[in-house]
Design an enzyme around this catalytic site. Sequence first.
Site, PDB file in Angstrom:
ATOM      1  N   GLU A 155     -25.621  43.482 -13.320  1.00 26.12           N
ATOM      2  CA  GLU A 155     -25.503  44.470 -14.388  1.00 26.12           C
ATOM      3  C   GLU A 155     -24.044  44.859 -14.594  1.00 26.12           C
ATOM      4  O   GLU A 155     -23.284  44.933 -13.635  1.00 26.12           O
ATOM      5  CB  GLU A 155     -26.337  45.707 -14.043  1.00 26.12           C
ATOM      6  CG  GLU A 155     -27.786  45.369 -13.715  1.00 26.12           C
ATOM      7  CD  GLU A 155     -28.547  46.527 -13.079  1.00 26.12           C
ATOM      8  OE1 GLU A 155     -28.194  47.691 -13.362  1.00 26.12           O
ATOM      9  OE2 GLU A 155     -29.474  46.262 -12.291  1.00 26.12           O
TER      10      GLU A 155
ATOM     11  N   GLU B 186     -29.874  53.504 -20.999  1.00 29.31           N
ATOM     12  CA  GLU B 186     -30.798  54.049 -20.007  1.00 29.31           C
ATOM     13  C   GLU B 186     -30.344  55.444 -19.619  1.00 29.31           C
ATOM     14  O   GLU B 186     -29.134  55.714 -19.516  1.00 29.31           O
ATOM     15  CB  GLU B 186     -30.818  53.153 -18.769  1.00 29.31           C
ATOM     16  CG  GLU B 186     -31.668  53.671 -17.621  1.00 29.31           C
ATOM     17  CD  GLU B 186     -31.494  52.852 -16.355  1.00 29.31           C
ATOM     18  OE1 GLU B 186     -31.944  53.323 -15.291  1.00 29.31           O
ATOM     19  OE2 GLU B 186     -30.897  51.762 -16.418  1.00 29.31           O
TER      20      GLU B 186
END
Length: 429
Positions: free
Chosen positions: A232, A343
Amino acid sequence: MVASCSYSSSRAAAARHLVRLLLVGLLLAAGWGWATAAKNDTQTFRPGDELRRYRKVQALLKRLNKPALRTIQSPDGDLIDCVAAHLQPAFDHPRLRGQRPLADPPARPKGLHHRSRFPSNDTTADAGVQLWASSGEACPEGSVPIRRVTEKDVLRASSVRRFGRAPAGRVRRDSVSGGHEHAVGYVAGDEYYGAKASINVWAPQVSTASEFSLSQIWVIAGSFGNDLNTIEAGWQVSPQLYGDNAPRFFTYWTTDAYQTTGCYNLLCSGFIQTNSRIAMGAAISPTSAYNAGQFDISLLVWKDPNHGNWWLEFGSGELVGYWPSLLFSHLASHASMVQFGGEVVNTRASGSHTATQMGSGHFAGEGFGRASYFRNLEVVDWDNSLLPLAAGFHVTADHPNCYDIQGGVNAVWGNYFYYGGPGRNVRCT
């Protein structure tokens, strides 16, 4: 004579006892200060437990903060240590110990062009400068810049053991997990060897220290069980991790669904940094503003076909470093999903929804200059070529009344989407 000797011995013993008491008092004071700043797991203060935890913090700091060739003071208070590349935390890993960063550059994907592609009437620019380097200072060649970890950083964590690690639920599944909420686009079901996107950078408001807001690329393999592998990269606002509300460049990886492997940035052994100008975990500057200038970063993650390692590129051609393939199980081969988007963490298990913002804090429908975006979305195929997303690209939001997403395609931005939202509002309660 005997009495005199006995008296002298007693005085010496009393003095030693007093010294011991003073030392214990100092340790208790340190432990008490540590315990006051940290989150208490119980209502009862136990000096022995706190002393053990205090010592764990000091041992962690000693392990993470390597000897510096030079230290640079950032305007935001961060200390950036220039650490010899071969002494960075990556090489504490048992399978990497004694090695050095690869000298040969990776084979970059075919079709990679470093150019800005914006609407003709916008005011967008690269947000490729980090605050610590804004004065022009840099680390010497052969070293890597590492944000120094402080005692305060560790004390904000839920525990010393979990410092630098993310909670489960970081990847979107069919349902919300652990309070994590997403607005993402994704492709799945094929073999992927990398992903690329440009993301505009904002400074969303985060309601509590235990929540965060981020925008990133996920490269994923394995099931959504305990064998999940992810790589990520993106930007995040995390008061718990960094102690402020500034957007910061970050990375993450795991091989077991965030349980015991992997971490943010360089807070564990694994990721090998090769760049002397980019510091992971450092603040990005400038940031986008509503109805004003828009600033974005380009990120590319891909698997080098020559050595099999996963490389990270930031901005216009800055190779940051790589995740060795030996760290992974499923990602040792390829990815089976690529995900892009935002997120947040909503810690409010009951009552009103969090007001933590995603992206700009505005919904996707407000469009350019107001909503957050991802643009020029691409994936890397088996032939190490960058390709536009195929027809299988989907967008989805867990709670569209809180944070939503709208996708599109055009000749300038290729595949893109707007996303984000304010969190708590009249429709999100």
